[in-house]
Write a protein that holds these residues in place. Sequence first.
Motif, PDB file in Angstrom:
ATOM      1  N   PRO A  12       0.842  -1.149  -0.033  1.00  0.00           N
ATOM      2  CA  PRO A  12       0.046  -0.052   0.001  1.00  0.00           C
ATOM      3  C   PRO A  12       0.888   1.169  -0.118  1.00  0.00           C
ATOM      4  CG  PRO A  12      -0.125  -1.063   2.398  1.00  0.00           C
ATOM      5  CD  PRO A  12       0.699  -1.873   1.389  1.00  0.00           C
ATOM      6  N   HIS A  51      -6.418   6.876   4.555  1.00  0.00           N
ATOM      7  CA  HIS A  51      -6.317   5.340   3.752  1.00  0.00           C
ATOM      8  C   HIS A  51      -6.034   4.331   4.531  1.00  0.00           C
ATOM      9  CE1 HIS A  51      -7.100   7.776  -0.161  1.00  0.00           C
ATOM     10  NE2 HIS A  51      -5.962   8.634   0.392  1.00  0.00           N
ATOM     11  N   LEU A  89      -7.345   0.804   3.644  1.00  0.00           N
ATOM     12  CA  LEU A  89      -7.118  -0.126   2.770  1.00  0.00           C
ATOM     13  C   LEU A  89      -6.070  -1.131   2.830  1.00  0.00           C
ATOM     14  CD1 LEU A  89      -7.154   2.948  -0.119  1.00  0.00           C
ATOM     15  CD2 LEU A  89      -8.792   1.449   0.483  1.00  0.00           C
ATOM     16  N   THR A  90      -5.454  -1.077   3.777  1.00  0.00           N
ATOM     17  CA  THR A  90      -4.413  -1.926   4.436  1.00  0.00           C
ATOM     18  C   THR A  90      -4.725  -2.754   5.373  1.00  0.00           C
ATOM     19  OG1 THR A  90      -2.237  -2.383   5.412  1.00  0.00           O
ATOM     20  CG2 THR A  90      -3.059  -0.217   5.472  1.00  0.00           C
ATOM     21  N   ARG A 132     -14.799  -0.848   0.422  1.00  0.00           N
ATOM     22  CA  ARG A 132     -13.575  -1.347   0.288  1.00  0.00           C
ATOM     23  C   ARG A 132     -13.843  -2.779   0.068  1.00  0.00           C
ATOM     24  NH1 ARG A 132      -9.745  -5.144   1.274  1.00  0.00           N
ATOM     25  NH2 ARG A 132      -7.797  -4.393   2.247  1.00  0.00           N
ATOM     26  N   TRP A 172     -12.858  -4.802  -3.208  1.00  0.00           N
ATOM     27  CA  TRP A 172     -11.674  -5.958  -3.100  1.00  0.00           C
ATOM     28  C   TRP A 172     -11.897  -7.183  -2.786  1.00  0.00           C
ATOM     29  CZ3 TRP A 172      -6.521  -3.614  -1.097  1.00  0.00           C
ATOM     30  CH2 TRP A 172      -6.287  -2.214  -1.574  1.00  0.00           C
TER      31      TRP A 172
END
Length: 599
Positions: free
Chosen positions: A137, A154, A157-158, A256, A260
Motif C-alpha cells: 500500500p 487511507h 485500505l491495508t 472497500r 476488493w
Amino acid sequence: MSAASPARPRVSVIIPAYNAMPELTRAVTSAMDQTLGPEHIEIIAVDDGSTDGTGDELERLARTCPALRVVHQENSGCAGSPRNTGLDRARGDFVFFLDSDDYLGPDALRRMVAMADENGTDIVLGKIASVGGRAVPRAVFSHNQPRTDIFSSHAYLTLGPWKLFRRSLIERLRLRFPPYRNCEDKPFTAAAYLNASGISVVADYDCYYVRYRENRSNLTLTASDLAHRMDGIRLCFETVARYLEPGARRDQIMRRHVEWELCGPLRALLPRESERDARERFFPEFRHWARTWVTDTIVQRIDAPDRLLIHLLRADRFDDVLAVARDAKRDAECGRLVDKGRVYWTHPFFRDHTADVPDACFDITDRLPVHHRLDTARWHGGVLRLTGHAAIEGIEAIEGIEGIDALEPGTELVLRKYESDRPEIRVPTTSAGTSGGLVADIDPATADDGAPLERGLWNLYLDVRAQDVSRVVRLRGSREDGEIVRPPQRAVTTPRGEPVVVVPYVTPYGNLSLDVGGVAHARDDDIPCQVTRTAWHGTRKAVLIVGGRLTGDVTRNGDGLRLRAESGTGAVREVAARFEPVAALPVPVTSPPCCPSNG
C-alpha cells in the motif's frame, strides 16, 4: 520471599512459522536487533509443525537471545492459529505480528511505540516496503499522521496484520484470528480498526519489509482460490455490519470490501472454477453479498466495471456475470462516448437493448482524472491572481483538436466555506495562451457578488469544463522548483472601509485555502498572545509549527502555557507550548481546525 516478576515488555513480537527457511532467520534477527532494546521486547515464535528445520533454527536463535521464546505445536494449516498461540502468551503493552518471510527495519518498533505513546493511539501503521516486487500500500503512507481514523485516512485500505496493536484493545474485544488459510487477517484488523481510539501512521521510515519466499510458498499464493477465501470475505462484511450502523460511515467502509473482496475475486477467480462450482457453490454467495451489503450509495461510488458486476449479480444473471468476468481484460480497453455532458464506457453491453443494462452502469464522468497545476499565486494590490493549467483526461478538445489540453468557456474557480451550508462562490477564469492555461482573480473585498468574503476558512476548487463535461477538483498549491509556494498574507479593505487580513495557506495535503478574518488594525496591547508565524513542519506532515509572542503580564509567567485548537464540529486538541522569552513558541498541532484532515 518470591523473586520479583520480570518487567512487562513494551512490545510482544509474534512470529508464526511453518517451513519458513531460509527467510526465517532474518525475520527473527530483525526483531532481536531492534533499537527499542531487548529489555523492552519479547519475541514469541510459534513453530506450526514445520518439517524443514524451522524448529531447530528457532531453538538455536533462542539460545542467543533471552527475549525469544519458542513454542512448538502441531501443524494447523493456517497462520491464524500460531498467531493466536502467541497472543495467549503475550505480555507486552503492544503486539506486533511479524510474518516469518518478512523483516523489520532496525528502528521500526521504537518509532511506532513512540508514536502510540505520544498520541494515545491504539494502532500504529509503519511504512511498508517491497522486496522483490510484492505489492504494498502507498496512499496511507504519503505522510506521517500522528492521529487519524479510518474515516479520514487511507488506513482501511491495508488490512494486513503487520501493525502495532495496543494489546488491551485486542483483549477487550477478545480478538483472535479465524482458522482460515486466506483472508484470516482482514476481519481481525477490521474489528481492531473499527474499535480503536485512534490510529497513527509512521510514513518517514521503512518499518516493515514484505517479500515472497524463494519457493513461492506464501499462503497468499498457495491458498488463493475461492474455496480458501469465501469464509474470510463473509466475515469481513459481517464484522463491519456488527460495529457500524447502516448509513454513510458503514457505506464508506463497506465500499472497500465490495471492491476488493467481492468484485475483485469475482472477476479474477470465478472464471477459473469449474462451471458447476461457479454456478452452484460460489455465485449464490456473491449474489447474496451484493443484495445484502451493497447499498445504492455504494453502487454510485464504485467504478463502472464493478457497477456492472453488481447489477448483474443482483439480477441473478449468472451467465452474463461469468462472461463479463472472463472478458474483463479485453473490455477494459473499450472506448468512451461523450453524450450530453456525460462520458460513458462503451462496453459491449452499453446501449445493447438485449443486454438490458442501464446507462448508469457505464457512466465514468465522475472518475475521469483532471490534470491541473497552479503555476503562480500572487497579490496584485488587493486581488489574488492565480495562474495555471487544467484539463480533463481523455476528453477530446474543442473544435476537433485531439488531446487533453483545451479548456472551454465556463471553467470556474469555486470557493467553498469550510463547515458551512452557505452557497459556494464562483469566480470565472480566462484562458491564457494554449494548452489549458487559465487565470483567475479573487478580490476578497467583492468576491461574494459584490460583497466581501465572510470571515472564516475557504477551500478552493476548480470546475474544469470540456465538451460540456464538468469535473470539480480541489485546487492544489503552486510549486516552484518542487517547493510549495505560499503567498503572503494581505490586508484588504472592504467596500465599507473595514480592513481584513486574508491569509492564503497550503494544507498538509498540498491544497490551497484562504483564511479570511484577521483584523489588520488590532493593537498589540489588546492581544495577550499574538501569532507571528505559522509553517508546516519540514519533515512531519500534518504537524503545524506556531510561532508567536506573549504580551503584558503573560510574559512573566509562561509556566503551563498551552495551545488550544478547536474544530467546527467541537473537537478540541490541546498541546503544551514551549516558552522562550527571546524566540518563538513552536507548538506541534495535529489536524488544526484551519486545515481539516480531509484536505
